[in-house]
Design an enzyme around this catalytic site. Structure first.
Site, PDB file in Angstrom:
ATOM      1  N   CYS A  75      64.283 -29.561  19.947  1.00  0.00           N
ATOM      2  CA  CYS A  75      63.796 -30.344  19.089  1.00  0.00           C
ATOM      3  C   CYS A  75      63.966 -29.768  17.663  1.00  0.00           C
ATOM      4  O   CYS A  75      64.933 -29.745  17.352  1.00  0.00           O
ATOM      5  CB  CYS A  75      62.520 -30.801  19.486  1.00  0.00           C
ATOM      6  SG  CYS A  75      61.848 -32.335  19.042  1.00  0.00           S
ATOM      7  N   HIS A 102      61.880 -31.316  25.716  1.00  0.00           N
ATOM      8  CA  HIS A 102      60.775 -30.506  25.994  1.00  0.00           C
ATOM      9  C   HIS A 102      60.331 -30.494  27.421  1.00  0.00           C
ATOM     10  O   HIS A 102      61.236 -31.290  28.019  1.00  0.00           O
ATOM     11  CB  HIS A 102      59.347 -30.912  25.304  1.00  0.00           C
ATOM     12  CG  HIS A 102      59.690 -31.072  23.620  1.00  0.00           C
ATOM     13  ND1 HIS A 102      59.497 -29.898  22.944  1.00  0.00           N
ATOM     14  CD2 HIS A 102      59.640 -31.939  22.785  1.00  0.00           C
ATOM     15  CE1 HIS A 102      59.771 -30.395  21.476  1.00  0.00           C
ATOM     16  NE2 HIS A 102      59.793 -31.684  21.478  1.00  0.00           N
TER      17      HIS A 102
HETATM   18  N1  GLN Z   1      59.657 -32.956  13.414  1.00  0.00           N
HETATM   19  C1  GLN Z   1      60.825 -33.305  14.106  1.00  0.00           C
HETATM   20  C2  GLN Z   1      60.917 -34.704  14.549  1.00  0.00           C
HETATM   21  O1  GLN Z   1      59.751 -35.318  14.486  1.00  0.00           O
HETATM   22  C3  GLN Z   1      60.787 -32.543  15.221  1.00  0.00           C
HETATM   23  C4  GLN Z   1      59.578 -32.925  16.410  1.00  0.00           C
HETATM   24  C5  GLN Z   1      59.525 -31.898  17.735  1.00  0.00           C
HETATM   25  O2  GLN Z   1      60.216 -30.846  17.534  1.00  0.00           O
HETATM   26  N2  GLN Z   1      59.089 -32.542  18.657  1.00  0.00           N
HETATM   27  O3  GLN Z   1      62.129 -35.146  14.515  1.00  0.00           O
END
Ligand code: GLN
Length: 265
Positions: A95, A209
């Site tokens: 992510c 995740h």
């Molecule tokens: N900040 C990023 C987004 O919302 C990554 C979020 C995350 O790692 N879950 O796209």
């Protein structure tokens, strides 16, 4: 002969969401259960680290805030990490970590957080958060890996990855990064149910995740197998493990994704 795998964990304090640390634990356990030594080096801001002994480079997800905090330190390591990825070091980024292994992540406020360009990707915050369970068909990628590596665990690879996404960033792949897979259920890179994740050489990036690896043990074993081959110069067969629990979790996630609602807010 006793074998070893060494993982460098980038910013475990700032980049760790939704159980992403579980990926490191899954790799460690799957090595230890096979009597393979597993060492973790935590890389924090300002640490002087030499990646020359790295078999795996890992970074979890992080909020925009975490990404901003680490960007300058990560930029200093750009050439070095790029070089190791070019030479075939295994990598997994999740992510926010995946976004920063690309060119940049542009936040909703228009601020550009620089990445290290391992992946040919650009990410821009969309106007929705994309949240939910994801099932990804990765058979095209694993068919290519199987041709390249011919490992036992890729003879009959599970064709799916399951996980959980929560992002606003929308990631566009350029020609030098292949999609990790196509979305069966969920939003994916662009929120359109198309491509999910990306890969280049032995570096894999994904929005999943979960944690990812405990529910997708075949991917953990693939990473371990490539890491061992890089370190020892020839394929090292991996003992089979009893994965009944992991496989049940994988199947349950696929079943759940058929009925669970995904959410964009
Ligand atoms: N900040 C990023 C987004 O919302 C990554 C979020 C995350 O790692 N879950 O796209």
């Amino acid at each position: 002969m006793s074998y070893k795998v060494k993982l460098y964990h980038l910013y475990p304090d700032a980049m760790n969401l939704y159980g992403d640390m579980g990926n490191v634990i899954a790799l460690a356990k799957r090595c230890q259960w096979r009597d393979i030594e597993f060492e973790v080096v935590d890389v924090k801001i300002g640490d002087s680290v030499d990646f020359s002994d790295a078999d795996i480079i890992y970074m979890g997800g992080g909020q925009d805030r975490g990404q901003k905090i680490i960007q300058n330190d990560l930029a200093k390591r750009k050439t070095e990490i790029q070089g190791w990825i070019e030479s075939g070091v295994v990598s997994l980024t999740i992510c926010g970590g995946f976004q920063l292994f690309g060119k940049y992540f542009k936040t909703a406020e228009g601020e550009e957080i620089r990445g290290i360009e391992v992946f040919d990707t650009v990410t821009t915050a969309g106007d929705k958060r994309l949240i939910g369970n994801v099932v990804v068909d990765v058979s095209a990628a694993t068919a290519k890996w199987a041709q390249k590596f011919r490992f036992k665990n890729l003879e009959n690879p599970t064709a799916t990855l399951v996980g959980f996404e929560n992002h606003s960033g929308l990631t566009k792949l350029g020609p030098n990064t292949e999609p990790l897979g196509t979305v069966v259920s969920g939003y994916g890179n662009l929120g359109d149910g198309g491509y999910e994740g990306g890969w280049y050489k032995n570096a894999i990036g994904t929005y999943l995740h979960g944690s990812l690896l405990p529910k997708n043990p075949w991917l953990a074993d693939h990473m371990i197998a490539v890491a061992l081959m890089n370190r020892y110069g020839s394929p090292i067969p991996l003992d089979n493990l009893d994965d009944k629990l992991e496989e049940a979790a994988h199947k349950a996630a696929i079943e759940r994704a058929k009925t669970a609602k995904t959410l964009s807010i």
